[in-house]
Design a protein around this motif. Structure first.
Motif, PDB file in Angstrom:
ATOM      1  N   LEU A 485      62.212  62.314  96.690  1.00 23.31           N
ATOM      2  CA  LEU A 485      61.879  63.629  96.136  1.00 23.31           C
ATOM      3  C   LEU A 485      60.392  63.943  96.297  1.00 23.31           C
ATOM      4  CD1 LEU A 485      63.995  63.635  92.839  1.00 23.31           C
ATOM      5  CD2 LEU A 485      64.548  64.713  95.024  1.00 23.31           C
ATOM      6  N   GLN A 486      59.547  62.951  96.102  1.00 27.29           N
ATOM      7  CA  GLN A 486      58.109  63.166  96.277  1.00 27.29           C
ATOM      8  C   GLN A 486      57.788  63.552  97.714  1.00 27.29           C
ATOM      9  OE1 GLN A 486      56.016  63.503  94.011  1.00 27.29           O
ATOM     10  NE2 GLN A 486      56.028  61.937  92.425  1.00 27.29           N
ATOM     11  N   ALA A 487      58.452  62.914  98.674  1.00 25.88           N
ATOM     12  CA  ALA A 487      58.196  63.234 100.079  1.00 25.88           C
ATOM     13  C   ALA A 487      58.550  64.688 100.371  1.00 25.88           C
ATOM     14  CB  ALA A 487      58.998  62.291 100.980  1.00 25.88           C
ATOM     15  N   GLU A 488      59.641  65.162  99.798  1.00 25.95           N
ATOM     16  CA  GLU A 488      60.052  66.557 100.029  1.00 25.95           C
ATOM     17  C   GLU A 488      59.056  67.529  99.393  1.00 25.95           C
ATOM     18  OE1 GLU A 488      64.700  65.130 100.174  1.00 25.95           O
ATOM     19  OE2 GLU A 488      63.847  65.975  98.333  1.00 25.95           O
ATOM     20  N   LEU A 489      58.570  67.187  98.219  1.00 26.84           N
ATOM     21  CA  LEU A 489      57.584  68.048  97.564  1.00 26.84           C
ATOM     22  C   LEU A 489      56.244  68.021  98.299  1.00 26.84           C
ATOM     23  CD1 LEU A 489      58.365  67.205  93.836  1.00 26.84           C
ATOM     24  CD2 LEU A 489      58.863  69.344  95.028  1.00 26.84           C
ATOM     25  N   GLN A 490      55.853  66.857  98.801  1.00 26.80           N
ATOM     26  CA  GLN A 490      54.608  66.784  99.570  1.00 26.80           C
ATOM     27  C   GLN A 490      54.719  67.605 100.855  1.00 26.80           C
ATOM     28  OE1 GLN A 490      51.828  65.713  98.608  1.00 26.80           O
ATOM     29  NE2 GLN A 490      52.232  64.248  96.944  1.00 26.80           N
ATOM     30  N   ALA A 491      55.909  67.638 101.445  1.00 29.10           N
ATOM     31  CA  ALA A 491      56.115  68.470 102.632  1.00 29.10           C
ATOM     32  C   ALA A 491      55.945  69.942 102.283  1.00 29.10           C
ATOM     33  CB  ALA A 491      57.508  68.214 103.213  1.00 29.10           C
ATOM     34  N   ALA A 492      56.497  70.353 101.156  1.00 27.12           N
ATOM     35  CA  ALA A 492      56.333  71.744 100.721  1.00 27.12           C
ATOM     36  C   ALA A 492      54.869  72.058 100.446  1.00 27.12           C
ATOM     37  CB  ALA A 492      57.174  72.006  99.472  1.00 27.12           C
ATOM     38  N   ARG A 493      54.160  71.131  99.801  1.00 21.72           N
ATOM     39  CA  ARG A 493      52.740  71.345  99.522  1.00 21.72           C
ATOM     40  C   ARG A 493      51.941  71.479 100.804  1.00 21.72           C
ATOM     41  NH1 ARG A 493      49.425  67.093  95.830  1.00 21.72           N
ATOM     42  NH2 ARG A 493      49.743  68.593  94.148  1.00 21.72           N
ATOM     43  N   LEU A 494      52.240  70.647 101.803  1.00 17.81           N
ATOM     44  CA  LEU A 494      51.522  70.697 103.069  1.00 17.81           C
ATOM     45  C   LEU A 494      51.729  72.042 103.762  1.00 17.81           C
ATOM     46  CD1 LEU A 494      49.843  69.199 105.205  1.00 17.81           C
ATOM     47  CD2 LEU A 494      51.986  68.326 106.155  1.00 17.81           C
TER      48      LEU A 494
END
Length: 544
Positions: A485-494
């Motif tokens: 889940l963190q990886a998906e959120l970091q992708a959105a943030r990027l």
């Protein structure tokens, strides 16, 4: 040229489907606020108006109770822009700048601003003076005091009003609390608070007093000097248990709706003053005022009532109870606990009970919980679960002997249900009471939409990242799912950092929500915690 960026799927539809699967599709899918509500105060930064020495910023008037204080429109000092207002009082006064401001009634409001001070002092015999402050005339609400000499710093308070307009006033002194010195005021704000997802995370301060060294009064009026000291082992256990309460118990008891943070501090001085309560003593707020920090939503004071009379050597227990909590309206909540019940007693039930008092009274004052407010001094036949109608096992569990559906069980029971909004009175078993997700969404006394706004897509994604980490710390979410889940959120943030591609952030947010949906379906995440995550992702996607 054809763009190489992948086309965006209909993310809101995917998110709606995820919420339906979790089973709590509702008002969260209304169009989210993507920017903070407008400031209701005209000319809040004191920039407007034709400046002249002795002039007044547009909309503002000055007055002094003693008629001796001086109000100045200052073009040499400002928090932002070029101007501020200043108050100089050589002798104690209640002096203020004021402006009538139209505001909505019967909704939580936040009034804040920035203050700088120089030698601000309380008047003689004026211990309740806030010094330099912001206020609404006709109300007793106050933010934390500003005294002495300070740089620019933010102050603020929440309140509810049934009248409009409001007389907003940056102020030096108060009714019955005069002050002297010099103070500057700038960048005031008055906004309605709003409920939103993700829920603001309360900040909790554990304030530990290892030593007691106080003078108390005997029934005959004579003084008695007492001293006591907690052992290092007790203090270590207290810190350990407090961390478990904040980082594991509260998230579990609230079904994932509140994920607070904890700060632990030891007082710089012994507990030197105590206030009488019943047949004993306790550290009221006035006794620990120098150590209180207005940056926290809740303060839990731990102290040692096991003392010896310095003159006679007699051992005494002078406490007024295992724990005591004072109702504080919509201000910072305040709880005290005896050190014996804060760590070494084999359970955290006193934490759960006393903090329960504080949150019940706070949300009642905020008018965001159904009535009647739950009484956590209840009896076995008084309350049931509002979903099942089941009565509770009226026993105290311990860490060594957990009891399902008991008073303090983290997974199901009386405290769990009033922390989660799923308790009911036995005579109205289908009317849910307590603190549900709609209440937690309003935030705490200090951390809320007015003081810590989270509205843009980037702000919401950042808050979601913190929520996932906290769910993992609480043991509600496993390490591997949290990593995904963190990886998906970091992708959105990027992606959100790339202006021309920011719309593509809807894709990782949709994938995130589908993964949350799957975790709930597999029993790897509490349904209410999953709902909150999907609501927050929906809001972030709507603000892209």
């Amino acid at each position: 040229m054809r763009s190489s960026v992948r086309s965006v799927p209909p993310a809101p539809r995917l998110l709606s489907t995820a919420l339906l699967a979790v089973g709590l599709l509702g008002s969260a899918l209304a169009a989210p606020l993507c920017r903070a509500p407008a400031n209701l105060i005209p000319n809040a930064g004191f920039e407007g108006g034709a400046f002249s020495p002795g002039g007044r910023p547009t909309g503002w008037e000055f007055e002094s109770w003693s008629t001796t204080a001086l109000g100045t429109w200052d073009n040499t000092t400002a928090h932002s822009g070029r101007r501020s207002v200043r108050i100089d009082a050589r002798s104690p006064d209640d002096a203020l700048w004021r402006q009538p401001v139209a505001a909505p009634v019967n909704v939580p409001l936040f009034l804040g601003g920035w203050i700088k001070s120089d030698n601000v002092q309380r008047g003689a015999d004026q211990p309740g003076s806030p010094g330099a402050t912001v206020s609404v005339l006709g109300r007793w609400d106050q933010p934390a005091p500003t005294l002495g000499t300070t740089p620019w710093h933010a102050v603020g308070m929440s309140f509810l009003s049934d009248t409009s307009p409001l007389l907003v006033a940056p102020r030096l002194g108060f009714w019955g609390g005069l002050a002297s010195g010099t103070a500057w005021y700038d960048d005031l704000v008055l906004v309605p608070r709003v409920a939103d997802a993700p829920h603001p995370r309360w900040k909790i301060l554990l304030l530990v007093y290892p030593q007691t060294d106080a003078v108390i009064t005997r029934p005959d009026g004579s003084p008695r000097h007492v001293q006591g000291t907690s052992s290092s082992a007790e203090l270590t256990k207290t810190a350990e248990q407090a961390r478990l309460f904040v980082e594991r118990d509260i998230p579990a008891l609230t079904s994932g709706n509140m994920l607070p943070t904890l700060t632990i501090r030891h007082a710089r001085q012994p507990m030197k003053t105590l206030s009488p309560v019943g047949e004993g003593w306790w550290p009221a707020q006035g006794d620990v005022l120098s150590e209180l920090d207005p940056a926290f939503d809740s303060v839990i004071v731990v102290w040692d009532p096991r003392v010896k009379d310095v003159a006679t050597g007699e051992s005494l227990w002078i406490g007024g109870g295992a724990g005591l909590t004072q109702a504080r309206g919509v201000s910072q909540t305040y709880t005290t606990m005896s050190v014996e019940y804060a760590g070494v007693n084999g359970h955290r039930n006193v934490y759960k009970h006393e903090w329960g008092h504080s949150i019940l009274s706070y949300f009642e004052a905020l008018q965001q919980t159904p009535q009647p407010t739950v009484n956590n001094h209840a009896t076995a036949s008084q309350y049931v679960n509002c979903k099942t109608g089941q009565y509770y096992v009226w026993q105290d569990e311990t860490e060594a002997q957990p009891i399902p559906n008991s008073i303090y069980s983290n997974t199901a029971g009386f405290t769990h249900d009033y922390y989660s909004g799923t308790v009911a009175r036995a005579e109205a078993p289908q009317t849910c009471l307590g603190i549900g997700p709609q209440a937690w969404a309003w935030g705490g006394p200090v951390t809320h939409s007015g003081s810590a706004p989270v509205f843009t897509a980037a702000e919401r994604v950042g808050a979601l990242i913190g929520q996932v980490s906290a769910l993992q710390t609480a043991g509600i979410l496993g390490p591997r799912p949290a990593q995904v889940l963190q990886a998906e959120l970091q992708a959105a943030r990027l992606v959100l950092r790339i202006p021309r591609a920011s719309a593509q952030a809807r894709w990782p947010l949709a994938v995130f929500s589908r993964h949350v949906q799957a975790l709930v379906a597999r029993g790897q995440l509490l349904p209410q915690a999953g709902t909150l995550l999907i609501e927050a992702a929906t809001a972030a996607s709507g603000c892209v």
